[in-house]
Design an enzyme around this catalytic site. Structure first.
Site, PDB file in Angstrom:
ATOM      1  N   ASN A 168      94.793 -49.654 -71.684  1.00  0.00           N
ATOM      2  CA  ASN A 168      94.523 -48.604 -72.672  1.00  0.00           C
ATOM      3  C   ASN A 168      95.819 -48.378 -73.436  1.00  0.00           C
ATOM      4  O   ASN A 168      96.735 -47.737 -72.927  1.00  0.00           O
ATOM      5  CB  ASN A 168      94.084 -47.322 -71.937  1.00  0.00           C
ATOM      6  CG  ASN A 168      93.904 -46.160 -72.903  1.00  0.00           C
ATOM      7  OD1 ASN A 168      93.905 -46.344 -74.119  1.00  0.00           O
ATOM      8  ND2 ASN A 168      93.748 -44.964 -72.365  1.00  0.00           N
ATOM      9  N   GLY A 199     100.480 -41.106 -66.694  1.00  0.00           N
ATOM     10  CA  GLY A 199     101.710 -41.075 -67.482  1.00  0.00           C
ATOM     11  C   GLY A 199     102.810 -40.231 -66.854  1.00  0.00           C
ATOM     12  O   GLY A 199     103.817 -39.924 -67.494  1.00  0.00           O
ATOM     13  N   GLU A 256      90.589 -41.470 -62.708  1.00  0.00           N
ATOM     14  CA  GLU A 256      91.968 -41.246 -63.140  1.00  0.00           C
ATOM     15  C   GLU A 256      92.374 -39.807 -62.845  1.00  0.00           C
ATOM     16  O   GLU A 256      92.048 -38.887 -63.612  1.00  0.00           O
ATOM     17  CB  GLU A 256      92.083 -41.475 -64.646  1.00  0.00           C
ATOM     18  CG  GLU A 256      91.702 -42.871 -65.072  1.00  0.00           C
ATOM     19  CD  GLU A 256      92.381 -43.248 -66.382  1.00  0.00           C
ATOM     20  OE1 GLU A 256      93.129 -44.222 -66.357  1.00  0.00           O
ATOM     21  OE2 GLU A 256      92.199 -42.557 -67.394  1.00  0.00           O
ATOM     22  N   SER A 272      99.480 -44.201 -63.586  1.00  0.00           N
ATOM     23  CA  SER A 272     100.799 -44.750 -63.244  1.00  0.00           C
ATOM     24  C   SER A 272     100.722 -45.991 -62.356  1.00  0.00           C
ATOM     25  O   SER A 272     101.540 -46.189 -61.456  1.00  0.00           O
ATOM     26  CB  SER A 272     101.680 -43.671 -62.592  1.00  0.00           C
ATOM     27  OG  SER A 272     101.870 -42.602 -63.492  1.00  0.00           O
ATOM     28  N   HIS A 285      88.043 -40.340 -71.494  1.00  0.00           N
ATOM     29  CA  HIS A 285      89.430 -40.305 -71.014  1.00  0.00           C
ATOM     30  C   HIS A 285      89.901 -38.850 -70.986  1.00  0.00           C
ATOM     31  O   HIS A 285      89.528 -38.055 -71.847  1.00  0.00           O
ATOM     32  CB  HIS A 285      90.317 -41.151 -71.948  1.00  0.00           C
ATOM     33  CG  HIS A 285      91.682 -41.360 -71.371  1.00  0.00           C
ATOM     34  ND1 HIS A 285      92.660 -40.402 -71.454  1.00  0.00           N
ATOM     35  CD2 HIS A 285      92.214 -42.392 -70.678  1.00  0.00           C
ATOM     36  CE1 HIS A 285      93.745 -40.856 -70.826  1.00  0.00           C
ATOM     37  NE2 HIS A 285      93.493 -42.055 -70.355  1.00  0.00           N
ATOM     38  N   LYS A 335      96.274 -46.662 -75.972  1.00  0.00           N
ATOM     39  CA  LYS A 335      96.337 -45.320 -76.582  1.00  0.00           C
ATOM     40  C   LYS A 335      96.792 -45.440 -78.036  1.00  0.00           C
ATOM     41  O   LYS A 335      96.454 -46.409 -78.701  1.00  0.00           O
ATOM     42  CB  LYS A 335      97.237 -44.394 -75.755  1.00  0.00           C
ATOM     43  CG  LYS A 335      96.852 -44.404 -74.282  1.00  0.00           C
ATOM     44  CD  LYS A 335      97.517 -43.322 -73.505  1.00  0.00           C
ATOM     45  CE  LYS A 335      97.143 -43.463 -72.038  1.00  0.00           C
ATOM     46  NZ  LYS A 335      97.642 -42.398 -71.195  1.00  0.00           N
ATOM     47  N   GLU A 392      92.525 -37.485 -71.830  1.00  0.00           N
ATOM     48  CA  GLU A 392      93.188 -37.010 -73.062  1.00  0.00           C
ATOM     49  C   GLU A 392      92.157 -36.605 -74.106  1.00  0.00           C
ATOM     50  O   GLU A 392      92.360 -35.656 -74.864  1.00  0.00           O
ATOM     51  CB  GLU A 392      94.134 -38.102 -73.590  1.00  0.00           C
ATOM     52  CG  GLU A 392      95.371 -38.220 -72.698  1.00  0.00           C
ATOM     53  CD  GLU A 392      96.019 -39.584 -72.654  1.00  0.00           C
ATOM     54  OE1 GLU A 392      95.742 -40.431 -73.531  1.00  0.00           O
ATOM     55  OE2 GLU A 392      96.814 -39.825 -71.717  1.00  0.00           O
TER      56      GLU A 392
END
Ligand code: PEP
Length: 252
Positions: A9, A176, A170, A215, A98, A11, A100
């Site tokens: 991904n 991250g 996730e 991560s 996702h 992003k 985000e």
């Protein structure tokens, strides 16, 4: 047998030239070093899909994914991209839900159910993301929280459609942050997800690929992928370097 998958991904990273260079590097390393039983996927920014898709035409081991699609088929939705547009440029997968997008664009389970439907109608395979925030993990209610995400966005699907779904677990606190879930935490949640899917879809859930994201790097992928319900990874930061990304894909 369940498909082993490692999906990147990107992003909102990489100019078009950088994205094409990264794609070519991944294609070359995958061709030389990766066994045929692992599906590699590149989740590029929408504006790169057409160009990256052209590069992937001669690279059967690497597939193309979008990072989102509209829940609407077409029309006056300025700035949005439809599932049909994504398939028209060669995308085979779409990342949906996702964290985000859930956090910054307020995507709800209900809205994601519609995105899942329209993706499937247009022949895209959804990589459906679920996962809990740190407060939920600390309260110990992560299993219920994640199962509710799955119920509300996926459990309306027929068995035939459900079989096309890929899940990515996730934990938000690991995305991250450099903080990875331990291999035991990942396996425990993946087993809970599979049990929940089995409660609705029976044996079909045995065939669902459930990816871990958060991560993941070459140094920890092997331990995480060893979990019996962990079928690969959704990779953010480490997918931006071809060597690291393919090393992860070699970690089964
Ligand atoms: C992600 O955002 O999907 C992700 C897993 O990111 P990272 O690997 O950078 O934690």
């Amino acid at each position: 047998m369940r498909k082993k998958i490692v999906a990147g991904n990107w992003k909102m990273n990489n100019t078009l030239e950088e994205g094409k260079k990264l794609t070519s590097e991944v294609i070359n390393i995958v061709a030389d070093e990766l066994t045929d039983d692992v599906q590699v996927i590149l989740g590029t920014p929408a504006i790169h899909l057409d160009s990256v898709g052209k590069l992937l035409k001669d690279a059967p081991k690497v597939a193309l994914s979008a990072q989102n699609c509209s829940e609407h088929a077409a029309g006056a939705y300025t700035g949005e991209i439809s599932a049909k547009m994504l398939t028209s440029v060669g995308a085979e997968y779409v990342i949906l839900g996702h964290s985000e997008r859930r956090e910054y664009f307020n995507e709800s389970n209900e809205q994601l159910a519609k995105k899942v439907d329209i993706a499937l109608e247009n022949g895209l395979t959804p990589i459906f993301c679920c996962g809990e925030a740190l407060e939920i993990r600390e309260a110990g209610t992560q299993n219920e929280y994640v199962c509710q995400q799955l119920t509300e966005s996926l459990f309306h699907l027929s068995e035939e459609d459900f079989k096309k779904i890929v899940i990515a677990y996730e934990p938000i606190w690991a995305i991250g942050t450099g903080k990875t879930a331990s291999a035991a935490q990942a396996q425990e949640m993946h087993a809970a997800i599979r049990a929940h899917l089995t409660s609705k879809y029976g044996a079909a859930a045995e065939e669902t690929s459930i990816l871990y994201g958060g991560s993941c790097k070459p140094s920890n992928a092997n331990e995480i992928f060893a979990g019996k319900d962990v079928d690969g990874g959704l990779i953010g930061g480490a997918s931006l370097a071809a060597r690291d990304f393919v090393e992860i894909a070699k970690s089964f």
